[in-house]
Design a protein around this motif. Structure first.
Motif, PDB file in Angstrom:
ATOM      1  N   GLY A   1      -9.235   8.635  -1.201  1.00 18.96           N
ATOM      2  CA  GLY A   1      -8.722   7.275  -1.115  1.00 18.96           C
ATOM      3  C   GLY A   1      -7.713   6.968  -2.200  1.00 18.96           C
ATOM      4  N   LYS A   2      -6.568   7.587  -2.116  1.00 23.47           N
ATOM      5  CA  LYS A   2      -5.499   7.300  -3.073  1.00 23.47           C
ATOM      6  C   LYS A   2      -4.906   5.921  -2.783  1.00 23.47           C
ATOM      7  CE  LYS A   2      -5.704  11.511  -4.718  1.00 23.47           C
ATOM      8  NZ  LYS A   2      -6.546  11.726  -5.880  1.00 23.47           N
ATOM      9  N   PHE A   3      -4.204   5.363  -3.744  1.00 24.63           N
ATOM     10  CA  PHE A   3      -3.613   4.036  -3.622  1.00 24.63           C
ATOM     11  C   PHE A   3      -2.685   3.965  -2.409  1.00 24.63           C
ATOM     12  CE2 PHE A   3      -0.238   0.988  -4.871  1.00 24.63           C
ATOM     13  CZ  PHE A   3      -1.036  -0.155  -4.931  1.00 24.63           C
TER      14      PHE A   3
ATOM     15  N   LYS B   1      -2.921  -6.642   1.765  1.00 20.24           N
ATOM     16  CA  LYS B   1      -2.472  -6.694   3.156  1.00 20.24           C
ATOM     17  C   LYS B   1      -3.387  -5.925   4.112  1.00 20.24           C
ATOM     18  CE  LYS B   1       2.355  -7.471   2.047  1.00 20.24           C
ATOM     19  NZ  LYS B   1       3.717  -6.995   2.159  1.00 20.24           N
ATOM     20  N   SER B   2      -4.411  -5.275   3.578  1.00 22.38           N
ATOM     21  CA  SER B   2      -5.363  -4.550   4.414  1.00 22.38           C
ATOM     22  C   SER B   2      -6.620  -5.394   4.577  1.00 22.38           C
ATOM     23  CB  SER B   2      -5.713  -3.206   3.783  1.00 22.38           C
ATOM     24  OG  SER B   2      -4.554  -2.406   3.686  1.00 22.38           O
ATOM     25  N   GLU B   3      -7.377  -5.065   5.587  1.00 22.32           N
ATOM     26  CA  GLU B   3      -8.578  -5.849   5.887  1.00 22.32           C
ATOM     27  C   GLU B   3      -9.681  -4.913   6.336  1.00 22.32           C
ATOM     28  OE1 GLU B   3      -8.004  -8.006   9.811  1.00 22.32           O
ATOM     29  OE2 GLU B   3      -5.983  -7.218   9.469  1.00 22.32           O
ATOM     30  N   GLY B   4     -10.858  -5.482   6.528  1.00 25.72           N
ATOM     31  CA  GLY B   4     -11.942  -4.707   7.093  1.00 25.72           C
ATOM     32  C   GLY B   4     -13.119  -4.516   6.170  1.00 25.72           C
ATOM     33  N   LEU B   5     -13.866  -3.449   6.441  1.00 31.55           N
ATOM     34  CA  LEU B   5     -15.145  -3.190   5.800  1.00 31.55           C
ATOM     35  C   LEU B   5     -14.983  -2.900   4.311  1.00 31.55           C
ATOM     36  CD1 LEU B   5     -18.190  -2.812   6.262  1.00 31.55           C
ATOM     37  CD2 LEU B   5     -17.719  -0.419   6.744  1.00 31.55           C
TER      38      LEU B   5
ATOM     39  N   ALA C   1     -16.874  -4.187  -6.224  1.00 27.25           N
ATOM     40  CA  ALA C   1     -16.411  -3.683  -4.929  1.00 27.25           C
ATOM     41  C   ALA C   1     -16.431  -2.162  -4.985  1.00 27.25           C
ATOM     42  CB  ALA C   1     -15.001  -4.191  -4.646  1.00 27.25           C
ATOM     43  N   ILE C   2     -16.912  -1.542  -3.906  1.00 25.87           N
ATOM     44  CA  ILE C   2     -16.915  -0.084  -3.827  1.00 25.87           C
ATOM     45  C   ILE C   2     -15.614   0.316  -3.149  1.00 25.87           C
ATOM     46  CG2 ILE C   2     -18.070   1.949  -2.925  1.00 25.87           C
ATOM     47  CD1 ILE C   2     -20.674   0.373  -2.921  1.00 25.87           C
ATOM     48  N   GLY C   3     -14.708   0.869  -3.919  1.00 23.21           N
ATOM     49  CA  GLY C   3     -13.373   1.149  -3.407  1.00 23.21           C
ATOM     50  C   GLY C   3     -12.618  -0.163  -3.286  1.00 23.21           C
ATOM     51  N   ARG C   4     -11.423  -0.093  -2.795  1.00 17.38           N
ATOM     52  CA  ARG C   4     -10.607  -1.296  -2.667  1.00 17.38           C
ATOM     53  C   ARG C   4      -9.842  -1.247  -1.363  1.00 17.38           C
ATOM     54  NH1 ARG C   4      -9.620  -4.475  -7.278  1.00 17.38           N
ATOM     55  NH2 ARG C   4     -10.716  -3.666  -9.068  1.00 17.38           N
TER      56      ARG C   4
END
Length: 192
Positions: A145-147, A49-53, A42-45
């Protein structure tokens, strides 16, 4: 030949393919959506509870490039309350959040309130509605894109995130994908 995939990660899934952890055996994984190649990453995470691209690739160079701060990621966040112009200005300028036990000031970013409710697939878990108070949608575009960064940012200005959907990575958009959709694309389709 490397393989590349665009997926709509559903709410409740982890951004990994499987886990050997006993605590996570009942969780849902990306591997439940599609039979990805063994060396896929996976490129990034996106958190559970999040969704999408979400982009999946077998190419480490593509992953490194997208994870660098050269590629913007856009999120739609449904926040608790009618977000103020003051809160939007603070988000745009950068806010203080906690990251790895330290205080961190987010980089300036593009933020605006959406005038209409975005057309997104219905989420599998119900979200509280306006009977419990007003909500508003904002677009937040970052190149970092921090946690749990977006959730922490909206919380820092007094508007907790109720739903978070990544809608764009570079020029790649979610468009009309449905939750759980997986599309294999060729390398030349990946315009960042």
């Amino acid at each position: 030949m490397h393989r590349h995939f665009i997926i709509y990660k559903p709410y409740g899934y982890l951004s990994q393919f499987y886990s050997n952890s006993k605590q996570q055996q009942k969780k849902r994984f990306l591997g439940d959506l599609y039979d990805f190649p063994e060396n896929a990453m996976a490129i990034g995470r996106l958190d559970e509870k999040s969704e999408g691209l979400l982009l999946i690739t077998t190419d480490g160079k593509t992953s490194d490039f997208v994870n660098s701060q050269k590629v913007n990621k856009e999120y739609y966040a449904l926040v608790d309350g009618d977000i103020s112009e003051e809160a939007i200005a603070k988000l745009q300028a950068g806010v203080e959040i906690g990251f790895e036990g330290k205080k961190y000031i987010t980089k300036p970013c593009k933020v605006f309130k959406l005038e209409t409710i975005p057309e997104l697939p219905e989420r599998s878990k119900k979200i509280r509605d306006d009977r419990h108070g007003p909500t508003s949608w904002v677009s937040i575009t970052l190149n970092e894109g921090k946690f749990r960064q977006v959730r922490k940012m909206t919380s820092a200005v007094g508007f907790s995130t109720l739903r978070l959907v990544r809608v764009r990575v570079g020029a790649i958009q979610l468009n009309s994908m449905n939750s759980g959709d997986v599309i294999e694309v060729n390398e030349f389709s990946l315009n960042f």
